[in-house]
Design an enzyme around this catalytic site. Structure first.
Site, PDB file in Angstrom:
ATOM      1  N   SER A   1       0.851  -1.180   0.000  1.00 47.20           N
ATOM      2  CA  SER A   1       0.000   0.000   0.000  1.00 47.20           C
ATOM      3  C   SER A   1       0.888   1.233   0.000  1.00 47.20           C
ATOM      4  O   SER A   1       2.030   1.192   0.482  1.00 47.20           O
ATOM      5  CB  SER A   1      -0.857  -0.028   1.260  1.00 47.20           C
ATOM      6  OG  SER A   1      -1.188   1.274   1.657  1.00 47.20           O
ATOM      7  N   SER A   2       0.348   2.341  -0.502  1.00 44.89           N
ATOM      8  CA  SER A   2       1.143   3.571  -0.560  1.00 44.89           C
ATOM      9  C   SER A   2       1.441   4.110   0.839  1.00 44.89           C
ATOM     10  O   SER A   2       2.312   4.964   0.984  1.00 44.89           O
ATOM     11  CB  SER A   2       0.425   4.624  -1.393  1.00 44.89           C
ATOM     12  OG  SER A   2      -0.836   4.902  -0.846  1.00 44.89           O
ATOM     13  N   CYS A   3       0.754   3.602   1.874  1.00 41.27           N
ATOM     14  CA  CYS A   3       1.019   4.120   3.227  1.00 41.27           C
ATOM     15  C   CYS A   3       2.347   3.622   3.785  1.00 41.27           C
ATOM     16  O   CYS A   3       2.746   4.031   4.867  1.00 41.27           O
ATOM     17  CB  CYS A   3      -0.126   3.796   4.164  1.00 41.27           C
ATOM     18  SG  CYS A   3      -0.225   2.064   4.575  1.00 41.27           S
TER      19      CYS A   3
ATOM     20  N   TYR B   1      -0.226  -0.945  10.269  1.00 39.37           N
ATOM     21  CA  TYR B   1      -0.477  -1.589   8.975  1.00 39.37           C
ATOM     22  C   TYR B   1       0.727  -1.398   8.044  1.00 39.37           C
ATOM     23  O   TYR B   1       1.178  -2.339   7.377  1.00 39.37           O
ATOM     24  CB  TYR B   1      -1.735  -0.970   8.360  1.00 39.37           C
ATOM     25  CG  TYR B   1      -2.076  -1.447   6.977  1.00 39.37           C
ATOM     26  CD1 TYR B   1      -2.687  -2.678   6.777  1.00 39.37           C
ATOM     27  CD2 TYR B   1      -1.818  -0.650   5.860  1.00 39.37           C
ATOM     28  CE1 TYR B   1      -3.014  -3.116   5.496  1.00 39.37           C
ATOM     29  CE2 TYR B   1      -2.142  -1.071   4.585  1.00 39.37           C
ATOM     30  CZ  TYR B   1      -2.739  -2.305   4.409  1.00 39.37           C
ATOM     31  OH  TYR B   1      -3.069  -2.727   3.150  1.00 39.37           O
TER      32      TYR B   1
ATOM     33  N   LYS C   1       3.245  -4.158   6.170  1.00 32.43           N
ATOM     34  CA  LYS C   1       3.461  -4.201   4.713  1.00 32.43           C
ATOM     35  C   LYS C   1       4.944  -4.002   4.364  1.00 32.43           C
ATOM     36  O   LYS C   1       5.450  -4.597   3.412  1.00 32.43           O
ATOM     37  CB  LYS C   1       2.589  -3.149   4.021  1.00 32.43           C
ATOM     38  CG  LYS C   1       1.101  -3.491   4.048  1.00 32.43           C
ATOM     39  CD  LYS C   1       0.836  -4.727   3.215  1.00 32.43           C
ATOM     40  CE  LYS C   1      -0.622  -5.095   3.150  1.00 32.43           C
ATOM     41  NZ  LYS C   1      -0.842  -6.330   2.358  1.00 32.43           N
TER      42      LYS C   1
ATOM     43  N   HIS D   1     -12.921   2.942   3.413  1.00 35.38           N
ATOM     44  CA  HIS D   1     -12.092   4.059   2.986  1.00 35.38           C
ATOM     45  C   HIS D   1     -13.018   5.193   2.539  1.00 35.38           C
ATOM     46  O   HIS D   1     -14.230   5.036   2.465  1.00 35.38           O
ATOM     47  CB  HIS D   1     -11.162   3.627   1.851  1.00 35.38           C
ATOM     48  CG  HIS D   1     -10.005   2.819   2.341  1.00 35.38           C
ATOM     49  ND1 HIS D   1      -9.997   1.442   2.287  1.00 35.38           N
ATOM     50  CD2 HIS D   1      -8.831   3.175   2.916  1.00 35.38           C
ATOM     51  CE1 HIS D   1      -8.859   1.003   2.808  1.00 35.38           C
ATOM     52  NE2 HIS D   1      -8.139   2.025   3.204  1.00 35.38           N
TER      53      HIS D   1
HETATM   54  P1  GDP Z   1      -6.154   7.117   4.205  1.00 35.91           P
HETATM   55  O1  GDP Z   1      -5.928   7.400   2.741  1.00 35.91           O
HETATM   56  O2  GDP Z   1      -5.309   5.999   4.723  1.00 35.91           O
HETATM   57  O3  GDP Z   1      -6.043   8.351   5.055  1.00 35.91           O
HETATM   58  O4  GDP Z   1      -7.611   6.511   4.378  1.00 35.91           O
HETATM   59  P2  GDP Z   1      -9.128   6.963   4.121  1.00 35.91           P
HETATM   60  O5  GDP Z   1      -9.530   6.638   2.735  1.00 35.91           O
HETATM   61  O6  GDP Z   1      -9.912   6.312   5.217  1.00 35.91           O
HETATM   62  O7  GDP Z   1      -9.181   8.537   4.350  1.00 35.91           O
HETATM   63  C1  GDP Z   1      -8.745   9.474   3.407  1.00 35.91           C
HETATM   64  C2  GDP Z   1      -9.131  10.888   3.827  1.00 35.91           C
HETATM   65  O8  GDP Z   1     -10.544  11.066   3.625  1.00 35.91           O
HETATM   66  C3  GDP Z   1      -8.852  11.247   5.280  1.00 35.91           C
HETATM   67  O9  GDP Z   1      -8.413  12.589   5.322  1.00 35.91           O
HETATM   68  C4  GDP Z   1     -10.249  11.130   5.917  1.00 35.91           C
HETATM   69  O10 GDP Z   1     -10.397  11.920   7.086  1.00 35.91           O
HETATM   70  C5  GDP Z   1     -11.126  11.646   4.787  1.00 35.91           C
HETATM   71  N1  GDP Z   1     -12.551  11.254   4.865  1.00 35.91           N
HETATM   72  C6  GDP Z   1     -13.601  12.107   4.677  1.00 35.91           C
HETATM   73  N2  GDP Z   1     -14.762  11.462   4.844  1.00 35.91           N
HETATM   74  C7  GDP Z   1     -14.471  10.159   5.096  1.00 35.91           C
HETATM   75  C8  GDP Z   1     -15.269   9.003   5.324  1.00 35.91           C
HETATM   76  O11 GDP Z   1     -16.486   9.037   5.341  1.00 35.91           O
HETATM   77  N3  GDP Z   1     -14.624   7.830   5.517  1.00 35.91           N
HETATM   78  C9  GDP Z   1     -13.247   7.754   5.511  1.00 35.91           C
HETATM   79  N4  GDP Z   1     -12.671   6.567   5.705  1.00 35.91           N
HETATM   80  N5  GDP Z   1     -12.471   8.839   5.316  1.00 35.91           N
HETATM   81  C10 GDP Z   1     -13.057  10.034   5.097  1.00 35.91           C
END
Ligand code: GDP
Length: 321
Positions: free
Chosen positions: A113-115, A142, A146, A185
């Site tokens: 993953s890119s993280c 996580y 990875k 996500h």
């Molecule tokens: P990340 O890419 O590992 O940070 O994972 P996410 O896809 O969960 O979150 C991406 C970004 O979207 C973060 O800044 C979250 O706070 C924002 N975000 C906004 N609304 C949502 C939501 O409903 N669900 C999630 N998971 N993230 C959200």
């Protein structure tokens, strides 16, 4: 580098075929004429169980493996259950990689993953920034799992001369995603929330965080094509990025989801929720040089995913967790 077409008749094991990534890889392999694809549900084979995995590989001896099985989740799930994310993922990887190495697997793709890249890596993020800085704390457990997988692949190559590789996809979306309110996500989370608000006529929808973090989104069908492309054209221990080479702020993504779903109310940002890393745009230089590019644009992929989600809602088969 040994690069050669994969045999369509060789036994190919997709680990994690019920997930977003494994499901797309399985569909793609079958469409490409792979005739001996093996899968197991987690009920049939718990990949955290070393003895069970060893037995499976001893009997099945897959020539090619796509390791897409992992415990995954969005920012909230990752920050709430870091021990599970670390432990389950390390066990799955160690079991599958070691058993594959022992039982004749000649080609294996490990998906990360890119993280895994440092929180403040230079953008767009090149593969060689791995292990040059501190991780984003909301998903460090996580990420460490990875990173261990990437080093495990490299160690198996060095010690046993195996043609195993690692790829790092950017944020993925598409049919088969997890739409649960807490575990998902951002993209499926927002589709679910905007569609529910549209149906209920709610005047506002809450978006987590400030809306300023930027993210890149790759359709999982593009990823599946990339997986086969890499197995056929890439043979090196260094991880390779898979993405689209473009990102957008979460606020813009949220508006795009609202427009695609047909929601006309207001967006409210809940800044008590974490933003996570400010940006993680992947550098596409390496994979572009190998002749692969993403083909599905975000607007098109998002519309198709909303259609898919509505079909699942109608059929009552949306994945809740
Ligand atoms: P990340 O890419 O590992 O940070 O994972 P996410 O896809 O969960 O979150 C991406 C970004 O979207 C973060 O800044 C979250 O706070 C924002 N975000 C906004 N609304 C949502 C939501 O409903 N669900 C999630 N998971 N993230 C959200």
């Amino acid at each position: 580098m040994t690069v050669a077409p994969l045999s369509r008749s060789a036994r190919t094991y997709v680990a994690g075929h019920r997930g977003l990534v494994g499901g797309a890889v399985l569909r793609h392999l079958l469409a490409e004429g792979f005739s001996d694809v093996v899968t197991r549900t987690s009920g049939e084979l718990d990949l955290r169980d070393a003895a069970a995995v060893e037995h499976f590989f001893e009997v099945q001896r897959p020539a090619t493996v796509v390791l897409a099985a992992a415990k995954v989740g969005g920012i909230l799930a990752n920050s709430t259950y870091p021990a599970d994310f670390l432990s389950d993922n390390i066990r799955i990887q160690v079991n599958v990689l070691d058993a594959a190495a022992r039982h004749g697997t000649t080609k294996l793709l490990f998906l990360g993953s890119s993280c895994i890249y440092p929180k403040f890596a230079e953008q767009p993020i090149r593969e060689d920034s791995l292990l040059t800085g501190l991780l984003e704390p909301t998903n460090d457990a996580y990420a460490i799992a990875k990173i261990a997988g990437v080093l495990h692949v490299q160690a198996l190559r060095r010690q046993h001369g195996l043609h195993f590789i690692s790829a790092m996809p950017t944020n993925l979306y598409g049919p088969g995603d997890n739409f649960s309110p807490e575990g998902s996500h951002v993209l499926p989370g927002l589709i679910r929330r905007f569609e529910a608000a549209r149906l209920a006529g709610d005047p506002t929808v809450t978006v987590w965080g400030t809306g300023t973090p930027r993210r890149e989104f790759l359709h999982v069908d593009d990823l599946a094509r990339a997986c086969v492309h890499l197995l056929e054209h890439y043979d090196d221990g260094a991880p390779i990025n898979i993405g689209v080479g473009q990102d957008l702020p979460i606020a813009e993504l949220a508006q795009l989801v609202a427009d695609t779903v047909g929601y006309t109310g207001q967006l409210v940002f809940d800044t008590s929720k974490p933003d996570g890393t400010p940006r993680k745009l992947l550098d596409m230089g390496k994979i572009h040089d190998l002749g692969w590019r993403a083909e599905i644009g975000l607007a098109e992929g998002l519309a198709a995913t909303v259609d898919w989600y509505r079909e699942q809602l109608a059929a009552g088969t949306v994945r809740a967790a």
